[in-house]
Design an enzyme around this catalytic site. Structure first.
Site, PDB file in Angstrom:
ATOM      1  N   CYS A  84      16.743  22.626  -2.734  1.00  0.00           N
ATOM      2  CA  CYS A  84      18.009  22.677  -3.454  1.00  0.00           C
ATOM      3  C   CYS A  84      19.105  22.000  -2.636  1.00  0.00           C
ATOM      4  CB  CYS A  84      18.354  24.144  -3.700  1.00  0.00           C
ATOM      5  SG  CYS A  84      20.048  24.457  -4.160  1.00  0.00           S
ATOM      6  N   GLU A  85      19.833  21.107  -3.269  1.00  0.00           N
ATOM      7  CA  GLU A  85      20.889  20.397  -2.555  1.00  0.00           C
ATOM      8  C   GLU A  85      22.105  21.278  -2.270  1.00  0.00           C
ATOM      9  OE1 GLU A  85      23.311  18.106  -6.096  1.00  0.00           O
ATOM     10  OE2 GLU A  85      21.499  17.161  -5.328  1.00  0.00           O
ATOM     11  N   HIS A  86      22.193  22.431  -2.891  1.00  0.00           N
ATOM     12  CA  HIS A  86      23.337  23.309  -2.657  1.00  0.00           C
ATOM     13  C   HIS A  86      23.183  24.190  -1.426  1.00  0.00           C
ATOM     14  CE1 HIS A  86      24.066  22.899  -7.215  1.00  0.00           C
ATOM     15  NE2 HIS A  86      24.721  21.972  -6.553  1.00  0.00           N
ATOM     16  N   HIS A  87      21.954  24.667  -1.171  1.00  0.00           N
ATOM     17  CA  HIS A  87      21.718  25.590  -0.052  1.00  0.00           C
ATOM     18  C   HIS A  87      20.659  25.097   0.922  1.00  0.00           C
ATOM     19  CE1 HIS A  87      23.145  28.199  -3.413  1.00  0.00           C
ATOM     20  NE2 HIS A  87      23.937  28.639  -2.457  1.00  0.00           N
ATOM     21  N   GLN A 126      16.790  21.049  -9.944  1.00  0.00           N
ATOM     22  CA  GLN A 126      15.613  21.040 -10.812  1.00  0.00           C
ATOM     23  C   GLN A 126      15.871  20.186 -12.047  1.00  0.00           C
ATOM     24  OE1 GLN A 126      13.541  24.779 -11.336  1.00  0.00           O
ATOM     25  NE2 GLN A 126      13.057  24.275 -13.459  1.00  0.00           N
ATOM     26  N   HIS A 154      13.360  29.620  -7.093  1.00  0.00           N
ATOM     27  CA  HIS A 154      14.343  29.068  -6.161  1.00  0.00           C
ATOM     28  C   HIS A 154      14.662  30.126  -5.108  1.00  0.00           C
ATOM     29  CE1 HIS A 154      15.830  25.646  -8.831  1.00  0.00           C
ATOM     30  NE2 HIS A 154      14.882  26.249  -9.520  1.00  0.00           N
ATOM     31  N   CYS A 156      17.034  30.163  -3.161  1.00  0.00           N
ATOM     32  CA  CYS A 156      18.466  30.470  -3.140  1.00  0.00           C
ATOM     33  C   CYS A 156      18.774  31.612  -4.106  1.00  0.00           C
ATOM     34  CB  CYS A 156      19.316  29.236  -3.437  1.00  0.00           C
ATOM     35  SG  CYS A 156      18.904  28.365  -4.949  1.00  0.00           S
TER      36      CYS A 156
END
Length: 190
Positions: A84-87, A126, A154, A156
């Site tokens: 995941c590019e956020h976490h 995703q 996920h 996250c």
């Protein structure tokens, strides 16, 4: 831009220090090198654009058959994982289904799995994995009729924050007739 393993090693060492541990202790001394080597593999897809991936896996075969306008190719349960590019958290237990309606040519089925794998080896969402796979398959196969279904977990969501370990995320990317023709959708979703 190629993956810079020396920078990764330097930053992983810094993270270990920031976590309050000693990067020179026996269990951690080689960790920056191991992580850099792992990142080089799991983020390999970041080295390529969608167009370059399409060129890499552009292995098609002629298929001209009368009355084949609704024939469908479906490959289910392609295992992939991503981050995941956020976490920078792992997206795991992901199953990808790719379907397309050929127009005079078909792609080697192993190439579909290779495309899904390469696209997932990026810092991703995703939803974008599905969009990227659809774009590449459409380009290689010369058809706008492409669908990509993905279900995955996920970390996250399962290991941090709300901690819902059984939560799954499903995404659907529909292009061409998959988006507009209910009979084709029904074939795909059965």
């Amino acid at each position: 831009m190629p993956i810079d393993t020396e920078e990764i090693k330097k930053h992983i060492r810094g993270i270990i220090i920031a976590l309050g541990d000693d990067p020179d202790r026996p269990g951690l001394v080689d960790t920056p090198k191991r992580v850099a080597k792992m990142y080089e593999k799991v983020f390999e897809g970041m080295n390529y654009t969608n167009d370059q991936i399409a060129e890499m896996f552009d292995k098609t075969f002629d298929m001209t058959t009368e009355n084949a306008e609704n024939d469908m190719v479906v490959i289910r349960d392609i295992d992939v994982f991503s981050y995941c590019e956020h976490h920078l958290a792992l997206m795991y237990d992901m199953k990808v289904t790719v379907a397309y309606i050929p127009k005079n040519k078909v792609i080697g089925i192993s190439k579909i799995a290779r495309i899904a794998d390469m696209v997932s080896k990026r810092l991703q969402l995703q939803e974008r994995i599905g969009t990227d796979i659809a774009q590449i398959v459409a380009k290689v196969c010369g058809t706008e009729d492409v669908a990509v279904l993905i279900e995955g977990s996920h970390s996250c969501m399962t290991a941090r924050g709300i901690k819902k370990s059984n939560a799954k995320t499903s995404t659907t990317t529909l292009r061409g007739r998959f988006k507009t023709d209910l009979s084709i959708q029904n074939q795909l979703f059965r």
